[in-house]
Design an enzyme around this catalytic site. Structure first.
Site, PDB file in Angstrom:
ATOM      1  N   ASP A  65       8.916   5.210  -0.761  1.00 38.68           N
ATOM      2  CA  ASP A  65       8.497   6.610  -0.696  1.00 38.68           C
ATOM      3  C   ASP A  65       7.806   7.092  -1.969  1.00 38.68           C
ATOM      4  OD1 ASP A  65       9.595   6.535   1.791  1.00 38.68           O
ATOM      5  OD2 ASP A  65      11.309   7.822   1.349  1.00 38.68           O
TER       6      ASP A  65
ATOM      7  N   LYS B 271      12.442  -9.303  -5.276  1.00 40.06           N
ATOM      8  CA  LYS B 271      12.306  -8.018  -4.600  1.00 40.06           C
ATOM      9  C   LYS B 271      13.211  -8.067  -3.369  1.00 40.06           C
ATOM     10  CE  LYS B 271       8.899  -4.656  -2.940  1.00 40.06           C
ATOM     11  NZ  LYS B 271       9.314  -4.464  -1.533  1.00 40.06           N
TER      12      LYS B 271
ATOM     13  N   PRO C  26       3.737  -6.616  -3.006  1.00 38.11           N
ATOM     14  CA  PRO C  26       3.107  -7.596  -2.116  1.00 38.11           C
ATOM     15  C   PRO C  26       3.138  -7.078  -0.679  1.00 38.11           C
ATOM     16  CG  PRO C  26       4.835  -8.591  -3.473  1.00 38.11           C
ATOM     17  CD  PRO C  26       4.983  -7.115  -3.592  1.00 38.11           C
TER      18      PRO C  26
ATOM     19  N   CYS D 295      11.581  -8.727   3.042  1.00 41.00           N
ATOM     20  CA  CYS D 295      10.803  -8.574   4.267  1.00 41.00           C
ATOM     21  C   CYS D 295      11.730  -8.353   5.465  1.00 41.00           C
ATOM     22  CB  CYS D 295       9.933  -9.802   4.499  1.00 41.00           C
ATOM     23  SG  CYS D 295       8.860  -9.642   5.941  1.00 41.00           S
TER      24      CYS D 295
ATOM     25  N   GLY E  98       3.915   0.427  -2.664  1.00 44.33           N
ATOM     26  CA  GLY E  98       3.466  -0.315  -1.491  1.00 44.33           C
ATOM     27  C   GLY E  98       2.567   0.522  -0.615  1.00 44.33           C
ATOM     28  N   ARG E  99       3.136   1.068   0.473  1.00 42.05           N
ATOM     29  CA  ARG E  99       2.322   1.779   1.464  1.00 42.05           C
ATOM     30  C   ARG E  99       1.604   2.998   0.886  1.00 42.05           C
ATOM     31  NH1 ARG E  99       6.095   3.658   5.647  1.00 42.05           N
ATOM     32  NH2 ARG E  99       7.571   3.669   3.914  1.00 42.05           N
TER      33      ARG E  99
ATOM     34  N   ALA F 285       1.646  -8.192   3.204  1.00 39.98           N
ATOM     35  CA  ALA F 285       0.965  -9.222   3.982  1.00 39.98           C
ATOM     36  C   ALA F 285      -0.335  -8.685   4.571  1.00 39.98           C
ATOM     37  CB  ALA F 285       1.877  -9.718   5.104  1.00 39.98           C
TER      38      ALA F 285
END
Length: 388
Positions: A221, A157, A30, A117, A243-244, A32
């Site tokens: 990573d 998470k 997830p 977060c 994620g990223r 944002a």
């Protein structure tokens, strides 16, 4: 071990989250303002519908109060199965009401709880990665969520902790198992690290050893499919959360599927610029449809331009034009000026999005005084908006 053997898929079964079987064991993290319905659609298309794709963060108070923006964010496409929603909350009663609402109104098939977060607007209210430090509060929230979830699986998470002096992930993992959580994901960084430095994969391995009874997923990573395979081999985790690494790279999920299938064709892992441009255009179009306004969709797409174009040769003026387009026609014009024959650039994979190390973690007054007795939370701790 040969190079080919090192990149072979790990010997692992499908990931089981309650009644849901996830193969390959890959989950979209997830994020944002990122993992809205259009982006999830793109990722699912590249994966052939395989994997698990989680919504961006939904605030429990906003959901219970039926905030207009929040109600829009929880809409799932008819093709999304299972429907996975992430909740953020700091009040057990409100979290319980939100989960009950999801069950009663059939809003999702899986609930993930955000305890990871690190941004100040969340931690200063005792939420996100700050919350697991308060063990009793964490337990109360998990009990309220699981107790109201019925047959829906509840997962969490989290991060390693607030900082190196206040690590919480092993205690949080034990409490989660005791309260009936189905699976957990660990981002191998503390809140103080934010997104800087290197993710601690050894911590993921320690958590897996600490809570062998339920699946543990690793996060941090994973920039390419090889990273996902390597994380599972080195840590023994049951799956990965990406994620990223997929920012401007939704086709990564297609490569992840191939990486976990022996002998699969991985040619699509390196699209040329023409293929990337086509995905960019579709992304912007999907956003416009979802928002009900073409211009709003193209404007929302602007933040994705640096991620999609990273590593390719794009002049500064054209890059600026792409990032300021206000219509699909304008975007098409600029995309048409790109050198579509450019091959996938060497070393294009790697850190994207926020990478700077964090500063001091902002916490409620007295938060670190006692890990069990919860400091009084302010009345606005449960925010009434969701997403980015």
């Amino acid at each position: 071990m040969t190079a080919d053997a090192a990149l072979a898929p790990p010997a692992t079964g499908a990931l089981t989250i309650g009644p849901h079987t996830v193969w390959p064991p890959v989950v979209l993290a997830p994020m944002a303002g990122i993992t809205n319905a259009p982006f999830r659609t793109l990722c699912r298309e590249f994966s052939g519908g395989r994997g698990l794709f989680v919504s961006e963060m939904i605030t429990t108070r906003a959901l219970v109060e039926r905030n207009e923006k929040t109600m829009h964010l929880i809409r799932f496409d008819a093709t999304e199965t299972p429907r996975s929603i992430q909740l953020y909350g700091v009040d057990p009663a409100t979290v319980g009401k939100a989960v009950a609402m999801i069950v009663d109104e059939d809003l999702a098939d899986h609930i993930d709880l955000n305890f990871g977060c690190p941004v100040p607007k969340v931690t200063r209210k005792g939420g996100g990665s700050a919350l697991p430090f308060k063990r009793n509060l964490l337990r109360a929230i998990l009990r309220a969520a699981v107790g109201n979830a019925g047959d829906l699986p509840v997962t969490i998470k989290m991060r390693k902790g607030i900082d190196d002096d206040h690590l919480t992930y092993l205690d949080a993992g034990r409490i989660a198992v005791e309260e009936g959580v189905t699976a957990m994901a660990l981002h191998g960084r503390t809140a103080a690290q934010h997104y800087g430095g290197t993710a601690d994969w050894d911590a993921i391995a320690r958590l897996k050893e600490h809570v062998p009874d339920i699946p543990v997923l690793g996060n941090g990573d994973i920039w390419c499919a090889e990273d996902a395979v390597r994380m599972m081999r080195e840590t023994g985790c049951d799956g990965v959360v990406v994620g990223r690494g997929c920012l401007g790279r939704p086709w990564l999920f297609g490569d992840l599927v191939a990486a976990f299938e022996p002998g699969a064709d991985r040619a699509a892992a390196a699209p040329d610029f023409g293929q990337v441009a086509a995905v960019m255009r579709r992304h912007a179009e999907l956003l416009g449809r979802w928002l009900g306004d073409e211009a709003r969709g193209v404007i929302d797409f602007r933040k994705h331009v640096p991620w999609y174009t990273k590593g390719f040769s794009v002049g500064s003026e054209l890059r600026r034009a792409l990032a300021t387009a206000s219509s699909l026609a304008e975007l098409d014009e600029h995309l048409g000026m790109l050198d579509h024959a450019q091959p996938w650039p060497v070393h294009a994979d790697g850190p994207r999005g926020r990478t700077a190390p964090g500063k001091r973690v902002v916490l409620p007054d007295g938060w670190l005084d006692d890990p069990y007795d919860c400091a009084a939370l302010s009345e606005d701790a449960e925010t009434d908006t969701s997403g980015g």
